[in-house]
Design an enzyme around this catalytic site. Structure first.
Site, PDB file in Angstrom:
ATOM      1  N   CYS A 237       1.085   0.096  -3.237  1.00 26.22           N
ATOM      2  CA  CYS A 237      -0.168  -0.495  -3.716  1.00 26.22           C
ATOM      3  C   CYS A 237      -1.113   0.526  -4.347  1.00 26.22           C
ATOM      4  O   CYS A 237      -2.181   0.158  -4.841  1.00 26.22           O
ATOM      5  CB  CYS A 237      -0.864  -1.222  -2.571  1.00 26.22           C
ATOM      6  SG  CYS A 237       0.175  -2.524  -1.864  1.00 26.22           S
TER       7      CYS A 237
ATOM      8  N   HIS B 203     -10.283   0.400  -0.954  1.00 23.04           N
ATOM      9  CA  HIS B 203      -8.982  -0.274  -0.957  1.00 23.04           C
ATOM     10  C   HIS B 203      -9.161  -1.639  -0.290  1.00 23.04           C
ATOM     11  O   HIS B 203      -8.671  -2.641  -0.780  1.00 23.04           O
ATOM     12  CB  HIS B 203      -7.953   0.577  -0.222  1.00 23.04           C
ATOM     13  CG  HIS B 203      -6.569   0.024  -0.278  1.00 23.04           C
ATOM     14  ND1 HIS B 203      -5.898  -0.202  -1.474  1.00 23.04           N
ATOM     15  CD2 HIS B 203      -5.705  -0.352   0.704  1.00 23.04           C
ATOM     16  CE1 HIS B 203      -4.696  -0.688  -1.220  1.00 23.04           C
ATOM     17  NE2 HIS B 203      -4.555  -0.799   0.091  1.00 23.04           N
TER      18      HIS B 203
ATOM     19  N   GLU C 228     -10.234   3.160   6.944  1.00 20.54           N
ATOM     20  CA  GLU C 228     -10.862   3.478   5.657  1.00 20.54           C
ATOM     21  C   GLU C 228     -12.377   3.547   5.778  1.00 20.54           C
ATOM     22  O   GLU C 228     -13.015   4.454   5.214  1.00 20.54           O
ATOM     23  CB  GLU C 228     -10.467   2.439   4.609  1.00 20.54           C
ATOM     24  CG  GLU C 228     -10.960   2.795   3.217  1.00 20.54           C
ATOM     25  CD  GLU C 228     -10.611   1.756   2.172  1.00 20.54           C
ATOM     26  OE1 GLU C 228     -10.723   2.074   0.979  1.00 20.54           O
ATOM     27  OE2 GLU C 228     -10.246   0.620   2.540  1.00 20.54           O
TER      28      GLU C 228
ATOM     29  N   LYS D 232     -10.995  -6.862  -3.837  1.00 16.54           N
ATOM     30  CA  LYS D 232      -9.878  -7.698  -3.385  1.00 16.54           C
ATOM     31  C   LYS D 232     -10.378  -8.983  -2.734  1.00 16.54           C
ATOM     32  O   LYS D 232      -9.618  -9.941  -2.580  1.00 16.54           O
ATOM     33  CB  LYS D 232      -8.995  -6.930  -2.407  1.00 16.54           C
ATOM     34  CG  LYS D 232      -8.154  -5.817  -3.049  1.00 16.54           C
ATOM     35  CD  LYS D 232      -7.256  -5.160  -2.022  1.00 16.54           C
ATOM     36  CE  LYS D 232      -6.390  -4.067  -2.643  1.00 16.54           C
ATOM     37  NZ  LYS D 232      -7.165  -2.863  -3.025  1.00 16.54           N
TER      38      LYS D 232
ATOM     39  N   HIS E   5      -5.024  -9.169  -3.403  1.00 14.88           N
ATOM     40  CA  HIS E   5      -4.409  -7.856  -3.541  1.00 14.88           C
ATOM     41  C   HIS E   5      -3.387  -7.907  -4.666  1.00 14.88           C
ATOM     42  O   HIS E   5      -2.310  -8.491  -4.521  1.00 14.88           O
ATOM     43  CB  HIS E   5      -3.746  -7.467  -2.220  1.00 14.88           C
ATOM     44  CG  HIS E   5      -3.375  -6.012  -2.137  1.00 14.88           C
ATOM     45  ND1 HIS E   5      -3.216  -5.218  -3.246  1.00 14.88           N
ATOM     46  CD2 HIS E   5      -3.119  -5.209  -1.063  1.00 14.88           C
ATOM     47  CE1 HIS E   5      -2.894  -4.000  -2.873  1.00 14.88           C
ATOM     48  NE2 HIS E   5      -2.832  -3.968  -1.552  1.00 14.88           N
TER      49      HIS E   5
ATOM     50  N   PHE F 224       1.669   1.437   1.360  1.00 12.01           N
ATOM     51  CA  PHE F 224       2.739   1.598   2.333  1.00 12.01           C
ATOM     52  C   PHE F 224       3.513   2.881   2.016  1.00 12.01           C
ATOM     53  O   PHE F 224       3.761   3.205   0.851  1.00 12.01           O
ATOM     54  CB  PHE F 224       3.690   0.411   2.275  1.00 12.01           C
ATOM     55  CG  PHE F 224       3.190  -0.830   2.980  1.00 12.01           C
ATOM     56  CD1 PHE F 224       1.944  -0.873   3.583  1.00 12.01           C
ATOM     57  CD2 PHE F 224       3.985  -1.962   3.038  1.00 12.01           C
ATOM     58  CE1 PHE F 224       1.498  -2.019   4.227  1.00 12.01           C
ATOM     59  CE2 PHE F 224       3.553  -3.117   3.681  1.00 12.01           C
ATOM     60  CZ  PHE F 224       2.308  -3.140   4.272  1.00 12.01           C
TER      61      PHE F 224
END
Length: 407
Positions: free
Chosen positions: A162, A300, A311, A329, A334, A393
């Site tokens: 991502c 993110h 985060e 998002k 996403h 990931f």
């Protein structure tokens, strides 16, 4: 050493299929999350997604072209076309000095794979399309954009889950700064709103099971429970400042810093201490130069419990009370491999507009998060810098710093 400036932008997204529409919806806090209606959801927990709508592929591609393009390539190509047209650079650039860094999360043409698997099961291997492999591969978007633009410089797809298209923007900065290219078309595309993909993410406990589109993607909210899959394409043209100014190009902003690290910890969960995120931010800020002023941080912000917790702690440590934070998002879902580039565009628009977009749907922030999350409506602020964070990931952490262009 050359500065890298942005002279073109393009987007196809759940909240707009061009730059103007994206900006209007982004700052109005309008999301593009809707109930799933393209497959039976009776045996999965997922109920919503964020698709691209009101886009007629036939208006952009011929019939033969459509048969050779997976959805992710269509989205990425349209966004790249917009960005290149916006920049106006093709008439004057040496093709060997023009690069293309267009990426995908790594899933590639998953819709093509699923469709051709069904064809083989029902009709046998001889009926499988000869276009399967080029439609499937995750690198093909970079090649397609290079072919259309006549770009004979480096054409590369970065596979970083991502964070992929953020890596592409950052590597575009480096290519220009160190003299490997005069301009780079950077970005990504994704079209993964398929039952198999959603089942996989669901079984990782990464997707929300909410049935309410208005409360499905709620990053940093105490009731957050996962992300919403989105799709689309986004592209930016990065160009050396000297070249852009010599041809009188419109300069949207400067990409001034790039930091990337690895958690080296877990294949899906962020490192508990958040130190690698801190380091990615610190490296990007060191490259850009410190500024003691309010910064817009496009987080993110997936809406998963652990990501947002780690985060938020990192943003708090690195920026203190100087950061206005939101996760777009909450509106786009996403967009996976296209997310980083789309969010870099949101960062640019925030600087130019002098406002931070809201985190739509998010209401009450988790009490242990000591950050200023913009909610409800966009917040006006004097902004000359924005930071975009992307995590993926495999432990990929990327930070991009975008500054208002001088002059």
């Amino acid at each position: 050493m050359e500065k890298a400036v942005i002279t073109g932008m393009g987007v196809v997204s759940p909240i707009g299929n061009d730059l103007a529409e994206l900006e209007s919806n982004l700052f109005a806090g309008r999301h593009g999350i809707v109930p799933i209606d393209h497959f039976d959801t009776s045996d999965v927990a997922v109920r919503v997604h964020a698709p691209v709508t009101d886009l007629d592929p036939a208006a952009h591609f011929t019939g033969p072209q459509l048969r050779r393009l997976d959805g992710y390539s269509r989205f990425g190509l349209i966004a790249a076309r917009q960005a290149v047209r916006d920049s106006g650079l093709l008439d004057s650039i040496d093709p060997y000095r023009l690069g293309v860094f267009m990426s995908n999360s790594g899933l590639g043409g998953v819709g093509t794979v699923l469709g051709e698997s069904e064809t083989m099961r029902e009709q046998g291997p001889r009926r499988v399309s000869p276009a399967l492999i080029p439609k499937w591969t995750a690198n093909i978007l970079a090649g397609l954009v290079a072919i259309e633009a006549g770009a004979r410089g480096p054409a590369v797809s970065h596979t970083a889950a991502c964070a992929a298209s953020s890596v592409s923007v950052g590597e575009g900065l480096r290519a220009i700064r160190h003299g490997y290219a005069d301009a780079v078309i950077c970005g990504g595309g994704e079209a993964s709103s398929h039952k198999l993909v959603m089942a996989g993410f669901q079984n990782l406990r990464a997707l929300t099971a909410s049935e309410d589109p208005d409360r499905a993607s709620i990053p940093f909210d105490r009731e957050r429970a996962g992300f919403v899959i989105g799709e689309g394409g986004a592209a930016l043209v990065l160009e050396s400042e000297s070249r852009a100014r010599s041809r009188g190009a419109t300069i949207y902003a400067e990409v001034s810093g790039y930091g990337t690290t690895s958690d080296a910890s877990h294949i899906t969960a962020p490192a508990e201490d958040g130190e690698p995120i801190d380091r990615a931010i610190a490296d990007a800020l060191a490259e850009a130069g410190e500024k003691d002023e309010t910064v817009y941080v496009n987080a993110h912000g997936t809406g998963t419990v652990k990501n947002d917790q780690v985060e938020a702690a990192s943003i708090g440590r690195m920026f203190g009370d100087r950061a206005l934070v939101s996760s777009t998002k909450s509106m786009t879902g996403h967009m996976l491999g296209a997310a980083g580039a789309a969010e870099a565009i949101a960062a640019v628009l925030s600087i130019r507009r002098g406002a931070a977009p809201p985190t739509a749907g998010t209401a009450e922030i988790d009490e242990d998060m000591k950050i200023d999350v913009v909610r409800g409506r966009a917040r006006t602020a004097e902004l000359s810098r924005a930071v975009s964070l992307s995590l993926g990931f495999g432990g990929h952490n990327v930070c991009l710093v975008v500054d208002r262009a001088e002059g």
